[in-house]
Motif scaffolding. Structure first.
Motif, PDB file in Angstrom:
ATOM      1  N   ALA A 120       0.891  -1.118   0.005  1.00  0.00           N
ATOM      2  CA  ALA A 120       0.091  -0.037  -0.068  1.00  0.00           C
ATOM      3  C   ALA A 120       0.702   1.217   0.031  1.00  0.00           C
ATOM      4  O   ALA A 120       0.344   2.255  -0.892  1.00  0.00           O
ATOM      5  N   HIS A 123       2.182   1.607  -3.801  1.00  0.00           N
ATOM      6  CA  HIS A 123       1.270   2.046  -4.335  1.00  0.00           C
ATOM      7  C   HIS A 123       0.769   3.446  -4.152  1.00  0.00           C
ATOM      8  O   HIS A 123       0.576   4.358  -5.255  1.00  0.00           O
ATOM      9  N   ARG A 124       0.836   3.979  -3.126  1.00  0.00           N
ATOM     10  CA  ARG A 124       0.475   5.494  -2.527  1.00  0.00           C
ATOM     11  C   ARG A 124       1.436   6.272  -3.214  1.00  0.00           C
ATOM     12  O   ARG A 124       1.463   7.650  -3.953  1.00  0.00           O
ATOM     13  N   ALA A 127       1.191   6.590  -6.636  1.00  0.00           N
ATOM     14  CA  ALA A 127      -0.063   7.342  -7.124  1.00  0.00           C
ATOM     15  C   ALA A 127       0.193   8.850  -6.915  1.00  0.00           C
ATOM     16  O   ALA A 127      -0.301   9.682  -7.813  1.00  0.00           O
ATOM     17  N   LEU A 148       2.752  11.340   1.862  1.00  0.00           N
ATOM     18  CA  LEU A 148       2.857   9.847   1.961  1.00  0.00           C
ATOM     19  C   LEU A 148       2.839   9.699   3.509  1.00  0.00           C
ATOM     20  O   LEU A 148       2.480   8.941   4.014  1.00  0.00           O
ATOM     21  N   ASP A 151      -0.728   9.939   5.239  1.00  0.00           N
ATOM     22  CA  ASP A 151      -1.361   8.884   4.967  1.00  0.00           C
ATOM     23  C   ASP A 151      -0.908   7.713   5.740  1.00  0.00           C
ATOM     24  O   ASP A 151      -1.888   6.939   6.502  1.00  0.00           O
ATOM     25  N   GLN A 365       8.892   3.761   3.863  1.00  0.00           N
ATOM     26  CA  GLN A 365       8.359   4.847   3.046  1.00  0.00           C
ATOM     27  C   GLN A 365       9.432   5.689   2.288  1.00  0.00           C
ATOM     28  O   GLN A 365       9.262   5.863   1.018  1.00  0.00           O
ATOM     29  N   ARG A 412      -4.851   3.497  -6.062  1.00  0.00           N
ATOM     30  CA  ARG A 412      -5.577   3.943  -4.875  1.00  0.00           C
ATOM     31  C   ARG A 412      -5.125   3.681  -3.307  1.00  0.00           C
ATOM     32  O   ARG A 412      -4.818   2.346  -3.028  1.00  0.00           O
ATOM     33  N   TRP A 413      -5.255   4.373  -2.394  1.00  0.00           N
ATOM     34  CA  TRP A 413      -4.533   4.112  -1.063  1.00  0.00           C
ATOM     35  C   TRP A 413      -5.830   3.601  -0.488  1.00  0.00           C
ATOM     36  O   TRP A 413      -6.757   4.323  -0.702  1.00  0.00           O
TER      37      TRP A 413
END
Length: 414
Positions: A120, A123-124, A127, A148, A151, A365, A412-413
């Motif tokens: 995730a 992916h974020r 995005a 990032l 979220d 991250q 999509r988150w």
């Protein structure tokens, strides 16, 4: 080791961090210090005559050596002192209380939980890059690293998606609040106080909503009874979440900014990350060493002790200069050179009992965003970068770049 009784009253470490900064032999308010603190740290090595410990005065000692910092972090004679319930997180306590309280929030930060979150996060990051304007300037800090990190930490805490964006301004000022109050302007102190009040007000409301709908996140863990059946007060939960949020948000943002800024001066190493993405995790470790997002870890001597044969009486503030320890020539060959193939050994996320709870998340991250950015071949715009005027944390205010390669896949988150 001798562990004789303390000879003086120990003041909580949060109340005396200024004792380190105020007594350094250079002006930490000077913009030149923020631009390059590492040459100033070398002055401390020289002033100490080769010793890894420099006694600033009877109240404060600073440690620049890697082995000496490790020794302090692993020695129970050094800690946080009495809990200051007004300003100090209950996580910033000494063993065994620290271990008991830390265990209540540890599950979401464990290795297996973070690995489940990795896709995730990746992916974020993709995005975010897919939505920026590739024909214009992109600020790596405001457009990528901050969203990032926000979220990720909000998802862990349990903040609803639609309520996250309003946190950004509060988080910026709360991070500045880690520095000693005497080193800030009255206007800055007022902004920090307002940010803390707004944050606490929001959390109290969220806590009440979450009591009726518990979940398996950090807030749910703090609201649940402990193994002994005890419950934390609302004030304890607010303080703990505040520290976790700021500690999980700011280092992740600063690591990406500091790291990419350093890689711009080493374009071959940046290009290697584009062609060899499997090398990114190792590069993250070197970027943590080279320009760490946290510069100072502070402890208080709880009892009379010694560090590298230097006596440290009880009550002394001991400042562990992580930025200096990470460039200790006794440990790192050519320490002022960035080498993304170097074997890890930094202290940027702490060590021992109080090792950074969110260390895995910070790494994930940074790796996700640096991997995605490297594919897009960022180049600096030429705008001079400015470092934030903070001391404990180190990061850039902005990092404007142009992206010169194709987009990442949008996702999509959750």
């Amino acid at each position: 080791m001798t562990t004789g009784p303390a000879t003086t009253t120990v003041t909580p470490v949060t109340a005396v961090v200024r004792d380190v900064w105020d007594r350094l032999p250079f002006d930490v308010r000077d913009p030149a210090f923020h631009t390059d603190p590492y040459r100033h740290y070398e002055q401390l090595r020289t002033a100490a005559g080769g010793s890894p410990v420099l006694r600033l005065d009877e109240k404060a000692t600073v440690v620049t050596g890697h082995a000496a910092c490790l020794a302090v972090l692993g020695d129970a004679r050094f800690g946080f002192g009495p809990l200051d319930t007004g300003t100090q997180s209950f996580l910033m306590t000494d063993p065994p209380e620290h271990r008991r309280l830390r265990n209540r929030v540890a599950a979401p930060f464990a290795a297996r939980a973070v690995e489940r979150l990795r896709p995730a996060v990746e992916h974020r990051a993709a995005a975010l890059l897919a939505t920026v304007d590739r024909a214009g300037e992109v600020d790596v800090i405001a457009d990528l690293a901050e969203p990032l990190a926000l979220d990720v930490i909000c998802a862990l805490v349990g903040v609803p998606l639609g309520e996250r964006q309003e946190w950004i301004e509060a988080l910026k000022w709360m991070t500045a609040g880690f520095d000693p109050e005497v080193l800030r302007t009255p206007q800055e102190n007022a902004r920090i106080s307002c940010a803390r009040l707004d944050f606490a007000r929001y959390l109290r409301d969220l806590i009440e909503r979450r009591r009726a709908a518990p979940a398996g996140d950090v807030l749910g863990s703090l609201l649940a009874p402990g193994p002994d059946g005890s419950l934390l007060s609302v004030d304890q939960i607010v303080t703990a979440v505040g520290q976790l949020v700021v500690a999980g948000y700011e280092p992740a943002v600063n690591l990406v900014g500091n790291g990419l800024h350093a890689l711009f001066s080493h374009p071959r190493q940046l290009d290697r990350l584009r062609t060899h993405p499997q090398a990114v995790p190792g590069a993250v470790e070197e970027l943590l060493r080279y320009d760490p997002p946290i510069q100072l870890i502070t402890r208080v001597a709880l009892r009379d002790a010694a560090v590298a044969d230097t006596p440290v009486p009880a009550g002394t503030v001991v400042g562990l200069l992580v930025g200096a320890a990470n460039r200790d020539p006794a440990v790192f060959t050519d320490p002022h050179r960035l080498d993304t193939t170097r074997t890890p050994g930094h202290l940027s996320l702490g060590w021992g009992e109080h090792f950074c709870l969110g260390a895995r998340l910070v790494r994930v991250q940074a790796a996700a965003l640096l991997t995605a950015l490297a594919r897009c071949r960022p180049v600096p715009t030429g705008e001079p970068v400015r470092h934030k005027p903070t001391l404990i944390s180190r990061g850039l205010e902005r990092l404007p770049v142009m992206l010169t390669a194709g987009p990442a896949d949008e996702d999509r988150w959750p």
